[in-house]
Design a protein around this motif. Sequence first.
Motif, PDB file in Angstrom:
ATOM      1  N   ASN A  41       0.791  -1.236   0.000  1.00 39.12           N
ATOM      2  CA  ASN A  41       0.000   0.000   0.000  1.00 39.12           C
ATOM      3  C   ASN A  41       0.823   1.286   0.000  1.00 39.12           C
ATOM      4  OD1 ASN A  41      -2.757  -1.076   0.136  1.00 39.12           O
ATOM      5  ND2 ASN A  41      -2.140  -1.878   2.134  1.00 39.12           N
ATOM      6  N   ASP A  42       1.846   1.385   0.868  1.00 38.69           N
ATOM      7  CA  ASP A  42       2.562   2.647   0.997  1.00 38.69           C
ATOM      8  C   ASP A  42       3.231   3.059  -0.305  1.00 38.69           C
ATOM      9  OD1 ASP A  42       2.264   3.458   3.855  1.00 38.69           O
ATOM     10  OD2 ASP A  42       3.114   1.483   4.179  1.00 38.69           O
ATOM     11  N   CYS A  43       3.853   2.103  -0.991  1.00 36.12           N
ATOM     12  CA  CYS A  43       4.507   2.428  -2.263  1.00 36.12           C
ATOM     13  C   CYS A  43       3.500   2.840  -3.332  1.00 36.12           C
ATOM     14  CB  CYS A  43       5.318   1.234  -2.757  1.00 36.12           C
ATOM     15  SG  CYS A  43       6.913   1.050  -1.940  1.00 36.12           S
ATOM     16  N   ASP A  89      -4.302   5.942   6.670  1.00 36.30           N
ATOM     17  CA  ASP A  89      -5.623   5.967   7.300  1.00 36.30           C
ATOM     18  C   ASP A  89      -6.739   5.663   6.305  1.00 36.30           C
ATOM     19  OD1 ASP A  89      -5.486   8.265   5.808  1.00 36.30           O
ATOM     20  OD2 ASP A  89      -6.003   9.646   7.433  1.00 36.30           O
ATOM     21  N   HIS A  90      -6.365   5.100   5.142  1.00 36.15           N
ATOM     22  CA  HIS A  90      -7.388   4.726   4.143  1.00 36.15           C
ATOM     23  C   HIS A  90      -8.235   3.585   4.702  1.00 36.15           C
ATOM     24  CE1 HIS A  90      -9.199   3.285   0.414  1.00 36.15           C
ATOM     25  NE2 HIS A  90      -8.802   4.391  -0.169  1.00 36.15           N
ATOM     26  N   PRO A  91      -9.574   3.612   4.515  1.00 35.71           N
ATOM     27  CA  PRO A  91     -10.438   2.556   5.082  1.00 35.71           C
ATOM     28  C   PRO A  91     -10.050   1.151   4.641  1.00 35.71           C
ATOM     29  CG  PRO A  91     -11.760   4.401   4.292  1.00 35.71           C
ATOM     30  CD  PRO A  91     -10.356   4.683   3.861  1.00 35.71           C
ATOM     31  N   ALA A  92      -9.512   1.003   3.426  1.00 39.29           N
ATOM     32  CA  ALA A  92      -9.165  -0.332   2.938  1.00 39.29           C
ATOM     33  C   ALA A  92      -7.958  -0.912   3.663  1.00 39.29           C
ATOM     34  CB  ALA A  92      -8.883  -0.283   1.432  1.00 39.29           C
ATOM     35  N   ARG A  93      -7.282  -0.113   4.489  1.00 34.37           N
ATOM     36  CA  ARG A  93      -6.104  -0.599   5.190  1.00 34.37           C
ATOM     37  C   ARG A  93      -6.394  -0.960   6.639  1.00 34.37           C
ATOM     38  NH1 ARG A  93      -0.715   2.693   3.617  1.00 34.37           N
ATOM     39  NH2 ARG A  93       0.094   0.877   4.756  1.00 34.37           N
ATOM     40  N   THR A  94      -7.671  -1.007   7.010  1.00 35.46           N
ATOM     41  CA  THR A  94      -8.031  -1.412   8.370  1.00 35.46           C
ATOM     42  C   THR A  94      -8.065  -2.938   8.455  1.00 35.46           C
ATOM     43  OG1 THR A  94     -10.418  -1.490   7.951  1.00 35.46           O
ATOM     44  CG2 THR A  94      -9.468   0.646   8.551  1.00 35.46           C
ATOM     45  N   HIS A  95      -8.148  -3.432   9.696  1.00 34.44           N
ATOM     46  CA  HIS A  95      -8.163  -4.880   9.894  1.00 34.44           C
ATOM     47  C   HIS A  95      -9.427  -5.523   9.331  1.00 34.44           C
ATOM     48  CE1 HIS A  95     -10.463  -3.348  13.321  1.00 34.44           C
ATOM     49  NE2 HIS A  95     -11.027  -4.533  13.425  1.00 34.44           N
ATOM     50  N   TRP A  96     -10.436  -4.698   9.001  1.00 39.14           N
ATOM     51  CA  TRP A  96     -11.664  -5.271   8.446  1.00 39.14           C
ATOM     52  C   TRP A  96     -11.482  -5.685   6.990  1.00 39.14           C
ATOM     53  CZ3 TRP A  96     -14.876  -6.901  11.799  1.00 39.14           C
ATOM     54  CH2 TRP A  96     -15.066  -6.229  13.000  1.00 39.14           C
ATOM     55  N   ASP A  97     -10.497  -5.126   6.298  1.00 41.65           N
ATOM     56  CA  ASP A  97     -10.341  -5.377   4.873  1.00 41.65           C
ATOM     57  C   ASP A  97      -9.070  -6.136   4.520  1.00 41.65           C
ATOM     58  OD1 ASP A  97     -12.574  -3.919   3.337  1.00 41.65           O
ATOM     59  OD2 ASP A  97     -11.948  -2.450   4.813  1.00 41.65           O
ATOM     60  N   ARG A  98      -8.242  -6.458   5.489  1.00 37.05           N
ATOM     61  CA  ARG A  98      -6.988  -7.135   5.190  1.00 37.05           C
ATOM     62  C   ARG A  98      -6.797  -8.308   6.131  1.00 37.05           C
ATOM     63  NH1 ARG A  98      -3.132  -5.079   8.952  1.00 37.05           N
ATOM     64  NH2 ARG A  98      -1.302  -5.358   7.623  1.00 37.05           N
ATOM     65  N   PHE A  99      -5.958  -9.232   5.714  1.00 33.35           N
ATOM     66  CA  PHE A  99      -5.625 -10.391   6.540  1.00 33.35           C
ATOM     67  C   PHE A  99      -4.199 -10.213   7.052  1.00 33.35           C
ATOM     68  CE2 PHE A  99      -8.844 -12.202   3.620  1.00 33.35           C
ATOM     69  CZ  PHE A  99      -9.746 -12.640   4.567  1.00 33.35           C
ATOM     70  N   ASP A 103       3.435   6.057   9.768  1.00 39.54           N
ATOM     71  CA  ASP A 103       4.169   5.316  10.785  1.00 39.54           C
ATOM     72  C   ASP A 103       4.944   4.196  10.107  1.00 39.54           C
ATOM     73  OD1 ASP A 103       5.116   4.078  13.033  1.00 39.54           O
ATOM     74  OD2 ASP A 103       3.182   3.254  13.650  1.00 39.54           O
ATOM     75  N   GLU A 104       6.261   4.203  10.271  1.00 42.26           N
ATOM     76  CA  GLU A 104       7.083   3.164   9.635  1.00 42.26           C
ATOM     77  C   GLU A 104       6.768   1.786  10.204  1.00 42.26           C
ATOM     78  OE1 GLU A 104      11.759   1.898   9.078  1.00 42.26           O
ATOM     79  OE2 GLU A 104      11.248   4.033   9.285  1.00 42.26           O
ATOM     80  N   ASP A 105       6.419   1.717  11.474  1.00 42.70           N
ATOM     81  CA  ASP A 105       6.081   0.418  12.069  1.00 42.70           C
ATOM     82  C   ASP A 105       4.848  -0.166  11.389  1.00 42.70           C
ATOM     83  OD1 ASP A 105       6.575  -1.577  14.262  1.00 42.70           O
ATOM     84  OD2 ASP A 105       4.521  -1.005  14.783  1.00 42.70           O
ATOM     85  N   PHE A 106       3.873   0.684  11.069  1.00 39.01           N
ATOM     86  CA  PHE A 106       2.692   0.226  10.340  1.00 39.01           C
ATOM     87  C   PHE A 106       3.083  -0.237   8.932  1.00 39.01           C
ATOM     88  CE2 PHE A 106      -1.638   1.633   8.441  1.00 39.01           C
ATOM     89  CZ  PHE A 106      -2.078   0.316   8.440  1.00 39.01           C
ATOM     90  N   ALA A 107       4.028   0.474   8.313  1.00 35.69           N
ATOM     91  CA  ALA A 107       4.467   0.100   6.966  1.00 35.69           C
ATOM     92  C   ALA A 107       5.161  -1.254   6.960  1.00 35.69           C
ATOM     93  CB  ALA A 107       5.410   1.170   6.412  1.00 35.69           C
ATOM     94  N   ARG A 108       5.778  -1.627   8.080  1.00 35.26           N
ATOM     95  CA  ARG A 108       6.482  -2.907   8.165  1.00 35.26           C
ATOM     96  C   ARG A 108       5.552  -4.075   8.507  1.00 35.26           C
ATOM     97  NH1 ARG A 108      12.036  -2.784   8.404  1.00 35.26           N
ATOM     98  NH2 ARG A 108      12.971  -0.704   8.449  1.00 35.26           N
ATOM     99  N   ALA A 109       4.290  -3.803   8.821  1.00 31.92           N
ATOM    100  CA  ALA A 109       3.354  -4.872   9.205  1.00 31.92           C
ATOM    101  C   ALA A 109       3.131  -5.823   8.033  1.00 31.92           C
ATOM    102  CB  ALA A 109       2.036  -4.267   9.659  1.00 31.92           C
ATOM    103  N   LEU A 110       3.082  -7.114   8.332  1.00 30.16           N
ATOM    104  CA  LEU A 110       2.911  -8.151   7.310  1.00 30.16           C
ATOM    105  C   LEU A 110       1.443  -8.513   7.138  1.00 30.16           C
ATOM    106  CD1 LEU A 110       5.908 -10.493   8.181  1.00 30.16           C
ATOM    107  CD2 LEU A 110       5.624  -9.205   6.055  1.00 30.16           C
ATOM    108  N   ALA A 111       1.053  -8.765   5.910  1.00 28.29           N
ATOM    109  CA  ALA A 111      -0.326  -9.168   5.598  1.00 28.29           C
ATOM    110  C   ALA A 111      -0.339  -9.936   4.289  1.00 28.29           C
ATOM    111  CB  ALA A 111      -1.233  -7.935   5.478  1.00 28.29           C
ATOM    112  N   GLU A 118       7.841   7.954   2.494  1.00 28.36           N
ATOM    113  CA  GLU A 118       7.283   8.735   3.605  1.00 28.36           C
ATOM    114  C   GLU A 118       7.201  10.216   3.225  1.00 28.36           C
ATOM    115  OE1 GLU A 118       8.152   9.844   8.296  1.00 28.36           O
ATOM    116  OE2 GLU A 118       9.463   8.435   7.233  1.00 28.36           O
ATOM    117  N   ARG A 119       8.234  10.727   2.567  1.00 27.39           N
ATOM    118  CA  ARG A 119       8.224  12.129   2.140  1.00 27.39           C
ATOM    119  C   ARG A 119       7.072  12.407   1.183  1.00 27.39           C
ATOM    120  NH1 ARG A 119      10.122  13.763  -2.428  1.00 27.39           N
ATOM    121  NH2 ARG A 119      11.478  11.925  -2.629  1.00 27.39           N
ATOM    122  N   ALA A 120       6.819  11.473   0.232  1.00 26.43           N
ATOM    123  CA  ALA A 120       5.716  11.659  -0.718  1.00 26.43           C
ATOM    124  C   ALA A 120       4.379  11.700   0.009  1.00 26.43           C
ATOM    125  CB  ALA A 120       5.730  10.542  -1.756  1.00 26.43           C
ATOM    126  N   HIS A 121       4.224  10.844   1.033  1.00 27.50           N
ATOM    127  CA  HIS A 121       2.973  10.827   1.796  1.00 27.50           C
ATOM    128  C   HIS A 121       2.794  12.109   2.600  1.00 27.50           C
ATOM    129  CE1 HIS A 121       1.311   6.567   1.620  1.00 27.50           C
ATOM    130  NE2 HIS A 121       2.400   6.492   0.863  1.00 27.50           N
TER     131      HIS A 121
END
Length: 508
Positions: free
Chosen positions: A274-276, A282-292, A331-339, A312-315
């Motif tokens: 997603n980040d790239c 904070d996009h709704p599609a990135r919540t735990h309801w839409d991803r595994f 948040d870089e920690d969020f970017a590193r989360a696996l799914a 991060e700069r672009a965001h």
Amino acid sequence: MQLKESQVAVLEAASADEATSVDALAAATDLPPETVTGAAFELEEADLVAVSERVDETITLTDEGRAYATDRLPEVRLYETALEAGADEAPAQMGQVIGQSGLEGPQVDIALSNYARKGYGAIDSGEITADPDADPSVDAEANALEVLPSDEETAVERVDIDEKTLEGLERRGLADRRESTVREVTLTEAGVTALMEGIETAETIGQVTPDLLTGGDWEDVEFAEYNVEADAERFDGGNVHILRQTAERVKDVLVGMGFQEMEGPHVDADFWINDCLFMPQDHPARTHWDRFALEAPTHIDDLPAQLVADVERAHREGVGADGEGYRSPWDEDFARALALRGHTTSLSARYLAGHEIGEIDPPARYFSVEKVYRNDTLDPTHLLEFFQIEGWVMAEDLSVRDLMGTFEEFYAQFGITDIEFKPHYNPYTEPSFELFGTHPTTGELVEIGNSGIFREEMLEPLGVDCDVMAWGLALERLLMLMYGFEDIRDIHGTLCDLELLRNTEVTY
């Protein structure tokens, strides 16, 4: 009269007063059912017995059906919990209600997909309401589970359940209906007379052996007749799934159009997924309801530091003199989360960034036909996992006309020439549009893909300084247009219709 040993056994076990099933005759004669069937047809040709047939339909609960017969249907449990949470008076938080209901794993999706359909209430924006007038005691499927025996097959004609409800149970995998042909044998007058006059057992040989051939005894024995019209047991051999066949054909078409294939992980960091793609965190599609998300491990260790900083700069700030970014937390920690990847565009990001095979110079064309995973509500056009046809072209001065022409050329290879386009919004493409095709059976427009030109905010951090047009097409939707399938659950997933797959003629 002389008859084969098996024929004599069947004739003596049969009755002139009532029909006897092949299974009963097999038990009485200690012969295999197929031997009894063959002997019965031979005796019928000699007018010694009459063979009748009927088709019996039985139903039995599956393991899942038996579990729900005991613990109640997931949608009923969700409704009862929603009432306890006061959702009949004011909307309640869906996550809290689900947690209190004790539903886990697939049961949650099952409950959510049937809750509104059955009129128990509504689900909207993470909140759930309960209809106080709904009555689980009149839920036809729930009542049917209580009526059906849990541990044995039952004749369909003996259960007081309407056809629509039976179809619903079968479609949900809660009950299994089977048809079987029952053959019954009755002695004729000629058969009774033959028994009274006496029957001798003829010594016949049913199989040629090496000893018979080498010893020369085959010249003196009597061989049993071989009935080529007798029913034989059906064996269904394995073959390539129609979905896989179509996927291979798609690959052939794209390779023929000059594309190279991409490969990459099914489990990936949110950074690549997603980040790239310039998707805000904070996009709704990135919540735990839409991803595994993964329980273990939860995060990736290795990410290219400079690329992370550029993304991060672009965001935060945007790209170019007029760029503004999202002005939202990153948040870089969020970017590193696996799914599990929700689209194969994560592969495109990896390749365009030079992370997978090194720097790619234009012009270039790449594609993949791989599985993706989304926490969608199950219906005739959505599954939790499906195949996406990913593709992109890198070149100078690309336009929407180039993108549309590529689609027209691709789908023409499958006999589809009525593609329609509709403007759309994507965070990572501008301009963007969806693709639609006409269903050959229903005549309705079916969404078959999404596409656009990658935005500068996505490409600049990846180090790409020319145009890239890209798309994500649904392989299952392509099959719907090719073969007229109306429900992708018939060809893919736990409710897959094996007979439909065996009998569908493959076009190539």
